[in-house]
Design a protein around this motif. Structure first.
Motif, mmCIF file in Angstrom:
data_model
loop_
_atom_site.group_PDB
_atom_site.id
_atom_site.type_symbol
_atom_site.label_atom_id
_atom_site.label_comp_id
_atom_site.label_asym_id
_atom_site.label_seq_id
_atom_site.Cartn_x
_atom_site.Cartn_y
_atom_site.Cartn_z
ATOM 1 N N GLY A 120 -8.124 8.972 4.225
ATOM 2 C CA GLY A 120 -7.498 7.753 3.725
ATOM 3 C C GLY A 120 -6.265 8.044 2.918
ATOM 4 N N GLN A 138 -3.374 1.130 10.804
ATOM 5 C CA GLN A 138 -4.667 1.534 11.373
ATOM 6 C C GLN A 138 -5.729 1.667 10.293
ATOM 7 N N GLN A 139 -5.338 2.175 9.136
ATOM 8 C CA GLN A 139 -6.282 2.319 8.027
ATOM 9 C C GLN A 139 -6.789 0.956 7.560
ATOM 10 N N SER A 198 -4.725 4.773 -1.341
ATOM 11 C CA SER A 198 -5.552 5.332 -0.278
ATOM 12 C C SER A 198 -6.897 4.649 -0.299
ATOM 13 N N GLY A 199 -7.672 4.883 0.717
ATOM 14 C CA GLY A 199 -9.015 4.321 0.760
ATOM 15 C C GLY A 199 -9.894 4.950 -0.304
ATOM 16 N N ALA A 212 -3.477 8.926 5.156
ATOM 17 C CA ALA A 212 -2.935 7.763 5.851
ATOM 18 C C ALA A 212 -2.019 6.969 4.957
ATOM 19 N N ALA A 213 -2.417 6.860 3.660
ATOM 20 C CA ALA A 213 -1.588 6.091 2.738
ATOM 21 C C ALA A 213 -0.222 6.727 2.557
ATOM 22 N N GLY A 236 -9.038 -0.602 10.167
ATOM 23 C CA GLY A 236 -10.295 0.140 10.247
ATOM 24 C C GLY A 236 -11.226 -0.144 9.090
ATOM 25 N N GLN A 237 -10.674 -0.410 7.896
ATOM 26 C CA GLN A 237 -11.502 -0.637 6.703
ATOM 27 C C GLN A 237 -11.874 -2.100 6.498
ATOM 28 N N ARG A 297 0.822 -1.216 0.000
ATOM 29 C CA ARG A 297 0.000 0.000 0.000
ATOM 30 C C ARG A 297 0.853 1.260 0.000
ATOM 31 N N GLN A 327 0.158 4.367 10.710
ATOM 32 C CA GLN A 327 -1.055 4.961 10.156
ATOM 33 C C GLN A 327 -1.690 4.065 9.097
ATOM 34 N N VAL A 328 -0.860 3.473 8.231
ATOM 35 C CA VAL A 328 -1.382 2.577 7.201
ATOM 36 C C VAL A 328 -1.975 1.321 7.843
#
Length: 372
Positions: free
Chosen positions: A282, A295-296, A275-276, A285-286, A299-300, A269, A292-293
């Motif tokens: 998102g 957690q993303q 990103s999301g 975070a990417a 979370g998704q 990623r 941070q990635v």
């Protein structure tokens, strides 16, 4: 004249005695070296050749990586597509790639893969053979052994050094595997490196270095520990060495791959700048750090998202490491023997000329004395 002739004969006898003593000393030294090299089991313990190690690793890595490239392309596509809500299984992803570019698309990114694994494997084995003696323990029978902890440190440290050196090539490999779907249209490895340097700078060249190290170092540490322990248990009897090496590599590769899959998902990623689907936070975070990635992703997709692409990666990594180490274990002794034979041939070729020159100097010295 009689006194001069007697002195000359005395000098010649003295030179002959000195030459004979030197030859005897050389023979004794050679015998001592041969005795030191002989192990109790009857084998010969040769000094590790760094050149043979690098060449064996590079050749093995290049051949194996080219054969197994489709597994990497499928794994990268699976990890990238899930971000855009197009999560598919291994077979469905393979079909989608083939519909876009045919069978040839499965070997997308082969050039940087061969360069990365050939270069990286050569460095890995070089560092491995350099670091390993620091942790080897001498057994009562004279044989050297590497404990589980020593194997972990040796494997992890050598792989980390190689991964850091090859990180820019790994970045290019990942982006070329994803292809045009990721917005990266590169003509080749050098063009990709130039474009990344121009648009993203030095920091962009080492994007994802954190998760790369987190996936590579633990993988090699766990793999080498499992590999050496399994080798010790399976050796003995009449089992062929190729079978022992392959089975040890296969089992070790499966275990190490599953345990390091989450770090590989994060690395993909970050290197693809993914990103999301929602963008905004998102996207930030990417572009952020490893945590941070992570957690993303959780979370998704939940914890399950950390195992996306595990199936093709397990197949690829397991076969790659098993074949790589099996080929390396066969190539390394052969190349070492070839190097020793070449060295002996060069030494034997040079010896007569040295002896001839020395004999000529003695004859000239004797003629001068006679003339005197």
């Amino acid at each position: 004249m009689g006194a001069a002739s007697g002195q000359q004969q005395h000098t010649e006898r003295k030179q002959q005695n000195e030459q004979q003593q030197q030859q005897e000393q050389q023979q004794q030294q050679q015998q001592q070296q041969q005795q030191q090299q002989q192990q109790p089991g009857g084998g010969v313990r040769r000094k590790k050749s760094k050149a043979a190690s690098v060449l064996s690793g590079s050749v093995s890595g290049a051949l194996v990586s080219a054969c197994l490239q489709p597994m990497d392309v499928i794994r990268t596509r699976m990890q990238a597509d899930v971000v855009h809500g197009a999560g598919r299984g291994t077979v469905a992803t393979m079909r989608a790639i083939m519909l876009e570019g045919g069978v040839r698309a499965l070997w997308r990114g082969t050039q940087p893969t061969v360069i990365r694994l050939g270069f990286g494997a050569g460095l890995h084995f070089f560092f491995l053979e350099t670091i390993k003696p620091l942790f080897e323990r001498r057994q009562p029978d004279g044989a050297a052994s590497l404990g589980a902890m020593g194997a972990m440190i040796t494997g992890g440290l050598s792989r980390t050094l190689a991964a850091v050196a090859a990180c820019p090539i790994t970045l290019v490999k990942t982006r070329m595997e994803y292809g045009g779907a990721g917005g990266h249209a590169y003509r080749g490895t050098l063009h990709a490196l130039g474009e990344i340097w121009r648009t993203e700078g030095l920091r962009g060249m080492y994007r994802g270095i954190g998760p790369t190290a987190l996936s590579q170092a633990p993988f090699s540490a766990l793999y080498y520990m499992f590999y050496t322990q399994l080798q010790d248990r399976l050796k003995g009897g009449e089992r062929p060495s190729v079978a022992v090496n392959f089975v040890s590599g296969t089992l070790a590769g499966m275990a190490a791959t599953v345990l390091t899959q989450p770090a590989d998902v994060i690395r993909t990623r970050m290197q693809l700048n993914l990103s999301g689907a929602a963008g905004g936070a998102g996207a930030a975070a990417a572009q952020g750090n490893t945590l941070q990635v992570l957690q993303q992703i959780v979370g998704q997709q939940g914890l399950r998202g950390l195992l996306v692409g595990a199936a093709p990666r397990v197949v690829k990594r397991t076969l790659q490491t098993a074949l790589l180490w099996t080929l390396y274990e066969e190539l390394y002794p052969a190349l070492s023997r070839a190097g020793e034979a070449l060295h002996a041939h060069v030494a034997a070729t040079a010896q007569p000329s040295v002896a001839s020159a020395s004999s000529g100097r003695r004859r000239d010295g004797g003629s001068d004395r006679a003339a005197a």
